[in-house]
Design a protein around this motif. Structure first.
Motif, PDB file in Angstrom:
ATOM      1  N   ASP A  31      -5.378   4.454  -1.398  1.00  0.00           N
ATOM      2  CA  ASP A  31      -6.268   3.371  -2.907  1.00  0.00           C
ATOM      3  C   ASP A  31      -5.747   3.190  -3.796  1.00  0.00           C
ATOM      4  OD1 ASP A  31      -8.463   4.061  -1.114  1.00  0.00           O
ATOM      5  OD2 ASP A  31      -8.576   5.828  -2.386  1.00  0.00           O
ATOM      6  N   SER A  32      -4.430   3.966  -3.782  1.00  0.00           N
ATOM      7  CA  SER A  32      -2.690   3.269  -4.936  1.00  0.00           C
ATOM      8  C   SER A  32      -2.500   2.328  -4.305  1.00  0.00           C
ATOM      9  CB  SER A  32      -2.327   4.182  -4.942  1.00  0.00           C
ATOM     10  OG  SER A  32      -1.739   4.859  -3.937  1.00  0.00           O
ATOM     11  N   ASN A  44      -6.610  -5.997  -3.732  1.00  0.00           N
ATOM     12  CA  ASN A  44      -7.020  -5.516  -2.338  1.00  0.00           C
ATOM     13  C   ASN A  44      -8.126  -5.979  -1.618  1.00  0.00           C
ATOM     14  OD1 ASN A  44      -6.171  -2.942  -2.961  1.00  0.00           O
ATOM     15  ND2 ASN A  44      -6.696  -2.794  -5.122  1.00  0.00           N
ATOM     16  N   LYS A 101       0.623  -1.373  -0.227  1.00  0.00           N
ATOM     17  CA  LYS A 101       0.172   0.152  -0.384  1.00  0.00           C
ATOM     18  C   LYS A 101       1.008   0.756  -0.043  1.00  0.00           C
ATOM     19  CE  LYS A 101      -3.460  -1.997   2.400  1.00  0.00           C
ATOM     20  NZ  LYS A 101      -4.416  -2.141   4.072  1.00  0.00           N
TER      21      LYS A 101
END
Length: 891
Positions: free
Chosen positions: A378-379, A405, A372
């Motif tokens: 979120d990327s 994810n 992460k």
């Protein structure tokens, strides 16, 4: 009958009478021995080849043995000739037995009708162990047989034990030489085949309890034929018969020669199989095959079993060593990986290095890591390594972002997610990957990402590999967290960098100000540390024709910069200051652009925090003008002493004038006595002496002028040996020479030196005259020249050794002082040695004296070698009598 050592006794009886031989056979068998009666020597040879015997009995029926067969009288019958001939053949057979290595120690008992000592001696000479005459007592024969058998069996037992020890030593050496299982097995097999006299051998081992026995080593088989299947079949047939003990089959039964085994065992007569056990389990076996008759003995069974036990222990140690080495390699890998990961603080570099190192070490087809992003939750940040291809696809093309994810979000709820193996729905978009090993990256109960190891086959990692992956994951998780912390603190460090820059600028300005102060000092200054490296060099050191800029010397070794100074002397000076911590001052002279300069050198110790001396500051101050003023004062004092020196000048002139007077008187006397033909020769010689002595008088008066006007005598290359010869020619008319002996030991290998010949003659005449004065009676003066080694290099030494009264020890320190003399009043002024000392010093040399009162004195004059510019002298030509010396005060 068996021996006390368990060895069976076999006796061969060889006789020319069948009846007598069988009688002996029955007698020995009745006493429990295995005996066999033979009448043929060839039969005896064959029997000895087939089996090992313990005693050879020769029963001779001839009434006499010694003597020639041809010499037998006509009264002897044909039977007597036959018996005597057979006895001779028996003696030859004994020699044959003794010449064979296998039977050289075999006991041989001779039973004969002959009672003559000559026949007994003849039998013993050819090698017989014992001799019994017939008729004999039964008890006596059996007693001797028992004695010989007991000795033979003891010798065989000792030999067998010695051979067994040799075999055990050889095997132990092999087992102790390596920890490689293959080396241990092959080395042990080679020793057994050689020691047991086997022709072939094989070793079988089982890798684990569930795997079959495998052939791991073989020796002696035809390399062109594959016998692996036949050997495996042989083991399968023989293993049930061993029952944990060695199996010896000799001769080999025909029932065992079937199938592939039969083809392999063609010509094999003996076989021995021994199990290799470990902790009560059979883990292997050793097989030895022999084509020889009776190659294996019963004692070989216990010996090979002992060797099998040693081999099993060695193999177990080797296995533990391999496992330990593997564990050590894994620990080393994890340790090095952790160290290298800690050195990288950029995320891309960190991830790239980790996947490359793990993929190479674990031989993964694909190794990837996905974490992460701390900046954007979120990327994802990722890196990948592939073993077969190196293409670089787009960031999101080679993995399933949604699956990763989902895995990271699901794993967040687990305390410590386990290592997971996926065959379907993997994270990688590589259709060649058949299985993936997912290792979670967790730090402080927070999921950071995942390490993915993909394989193109169905390969599965072992338990040890899983432990290694777990350790790698911990190291990588820690490195990722450190990288994130580094990124967070990177921004806040900018203000600190600005502050450091400002402080650094202030320090640089202060440093430049300090350098300006040092450069402004009217002295030459430089500083060296304990490694003899220059750390400071002021501007005054850069001026002059030989100045060196500061940039060229800073950081260099001081001996590389001050190359024209003697390194030993300079190093000793610095070492003394570092060791003692005391200030050192000295004066040095140098020639710069033809001008003589005098420098006052100060070496100042420098300490940091009152600790030991860390640096030495060298300060050079030009005191040339001050020195000139001091010399002017001294010169004025010298002028005042001219009057006192007049008496000394008279003393110096008297010697050559006396020689001139003696030569003139001798010339006058010769003119009246000699014929006209010889007058011209003597006249020329004496006139030459008169001329030379007159010039020497002039040189002596000039020395007085030199003393007052500081003139320097001209110097030219001269041969010291030649100057000594000329001096001796001048003093040959000395009145004391008739009672004295002069010995010359002049070295012809001496090279020329820069000297003033007149001054050298003045020195030599003064030393010779002093020697004559010291030797009142008969004496010997030895004049010797030679090479000597000194601190400055090679020097030329001229020695004057007399056998006179010597100099008292209390006067040795003062003999070179002006006006000091030990001679009575009126015989000396005390200026001779003082003038000699000044001349030698002006030549750059030394004059030394060693004297023992009552035994004599030795004066040594040391002069430096002559070296012109063509032989390596560099720089401007120096005035005569000076050598170039680089000063520390200036270059």
């Amino acid at each position: 009958m068996s021996s006390p050592f368990g060895l069976s006794d076999r006796i061969i009886i060889l006789s020319d009478e069948t009846k007598s031989a069988h009688a002996l056979e029955r007698l020995l068998e009745a006493d429990g021995y295995g005996a066999r009666a033979l009448t043929s020597f060839q039969a005896a040879r064959d029997s000895m080849k087939r089996s090992e015997i313990s005693l050879l009995v020769l029963n001779l029926s001839a009434s006499r043995i010694k003597g020639s067969i041809i010499g037998v009288s006509e009264d002897d019958s044909g039977e007597s000739l036959r018996r005597m001939k057979w006895a001779h053949e028996a003696l030859d057979f004994v020699k044959e037995v003794r010449s064979s290595k296998a039977t050289s120690e075999l006991p041989v008992l001779v039973i004969s009708k002959s009672q003559t000592p000559q026949d007994k001696v003849a039998c013993l000479n050819v090698g017989a162990s014992d001799y019994i005459t017939r008729p004999y007592q039964r008890a006596e024969l059996l007693s001797r047989v028992r004695a010989h058998l007991r000795s033979w069996n003891y010798e065989r037992e000792r030999t067998d034990k010695f051979e067994q020890l040799n075999v055990l030593h050889a095997v132990s050496s092999v087992l102790a030489s390596s920890l490689d299982p293959d080396v241990l097995v092959r080395g042990t097999l080679s020793v057994l085949v050689k020691s047991f006299g086997a022709d072939m051998g094989a070793v079988f081992l089982r890798n684990s309890e569930i795997q079959p026995m495998n052939l791991v080593a073989s020796e002696g088989f035809d390399s062109r034929v594959d016998y692996s299947n036949a050997l495996s079949e042989l083991y399968a047939r023989t293993a049930p018969l061993m029952n944990g003990k060695p199996l010896l089959l000799e001769p080999l039964p025909d029932s065992g020669r079937k199938g592939l085994v039969g083809e392999m065992l063609q010509g094999v007569n003996g076989l021995i199989f021994a199990p290799i056990g470990l902790q009560g389990k059979t883990v292997g076996a050793i097989c030895l095959l022999s084509r020889k008759q009776r190659a294996f003995a019963g004692s070989h069974e216990d010996l090979i079993l002992t060797i099998c036990n040693q081999l099993s222990v060695a193999l177990e140690n080797a296995r533990l060593y391999v496992e330990t080495r593997k564990s050590a390699a894994q620990l080393s890998f994890v340790y090095n990986l952790g160290n290298n990961l800690m050195t990288s603080l950029e995320m891309d570099e960190l991830l790239g290095y980790s996947v490359f190192t793990v993929g190479k070490s674990l031989e993964c087809d694909v190794c990837a890591v996905v974490v992460k992003s701390s900046a954007d939750p979120d990327s994802l940040i990722s890196a990948r390594f592939t073993r077969l291809h190196d293409e670089k696809p787009d960031q999101a093309d080679w993995y399933h972002a949604g699956r990763i994810n989902a895995y990271l979000e699901t794993s967040e709820r687990a305390i410590q997610p386990p290592i997971e193996i996926r065959y379907k729905e993997g994270f990688l978009r590589d259709h060649l990957v058949s299985s993936e090993t997912i290792v979670p990256l967790v730090f402080d109960d927070s999921m950071l990402g995942a390490l993915i190891c993909g394989s193109y086959t169905t390969r599965s990692f072992s338990a040890d590999d899983h432990k290694l992956l777990g350790a790698v994951a911990q190291q990588l998780s820690l490195a990722i967290r450190n990288t994130e912390l580094y990124r967070r603190t990177k921004d806040t460090s900018i203000n600190l960098a600005v502050e450091v820059s400002r402080r650094t600028q202030e320090i640089e300005e202060q440093k430049r100000f300090t350098e300006k102060i040092i450069d402004s000092l009217p002295v030459s200054l430089y500083v060296v540390d304990r490694d003899m490296r220059i750390v400071a060099w002021n501007r005054n050191r850069e001026v002059g024709g030989r100045g060196i800029s500061r940039e060229e010397v800073l950081g260099k070794n001081v001996f590389q910069v001050l190359t024209r100074q003697r390194r030993r002397m300079l190093e000793d000076e610095f070492t003394a200051v570092f060791r003692s911590g005391d200030l050192v001052r000295m004066e040095q002279e140098s020639w710069i652009e033809g001008q003589k300069k005098v420098w006052k050198i100060s070496k100042i110790p420098m300490r940091v925090d009152n600790a030991e001396v860390t640096h030495v500051i060298t300060v050079g101050e030009d005191i040339t003008e001050q020195k000139k003023m001091n010399e002017a004062v001294i010169h004025a004092e010298k002028l005042a002493s001219i009057g006192r020196l007049a008496a000394g000048v008279v003393h110096e002139i008297n010697n050559p004038l006396a020689t001139i007077s003696a030569c003139a008187e001798a010339l006058t006397a010769r003119m009246d006595d000699l014929p006209a033909g010889e007058i011209s020769t003597d006249f020329s010689e004496y006139l030459q002496i008169i001329r030379d002595e007159a010039f020497r008088c002039k040189a002596i008066t000039n020395s007085l002028l030199d003393f007052s006007h500081q003139r320097q005598a001209d110097k030219l290359p001269g041969d010291i040996n030649q100057i000594i010869e000329q001096t001796l020619h001048l003093v040959k008319h000395h009145p004391k020479l008739g009672k004295m002996a002069i010995i010359k030991e002049l070295d012809p290998s001496l090279t020329p030196v820069f000297v003033n010949e007149g001054q050298m003659k003045q020195i030599f005449i003064a030393l010779i005259s002093n020697a004559f004065d010291a030797m009142e009676g008969d004496g010997t003066l030895t004049i010797r020249t030679r090479w000597v080694e000194s601190e400055g290099g090679r020097s030329i030494c001229a020695e004057f050794i007399d056998t006179g009264c010597g100099i008292p020890a209390s006067c040795l320190a003062k003999i070179f002082d002006p006006f000091f003399t030990t001679k009575p009043l009126g015989r000396g002024t005390g200026l001779g040695l003082s003038v000699c000392y000044g001349i030698v010093s002006e030549h750059g040399g030394k004059i030394e004296v060693v004297s023992t009162e009552g035994q004599g004195s030795t004066f040594q004059i040391l002069l430096p070698m002559h070296c012109d510019s063509s032989e390596g002298q560099v720089g401007d030509r120096l005035p005569e009598g000076f050598s170039y010396l680089e000063m520390e005060g200036a270059l």
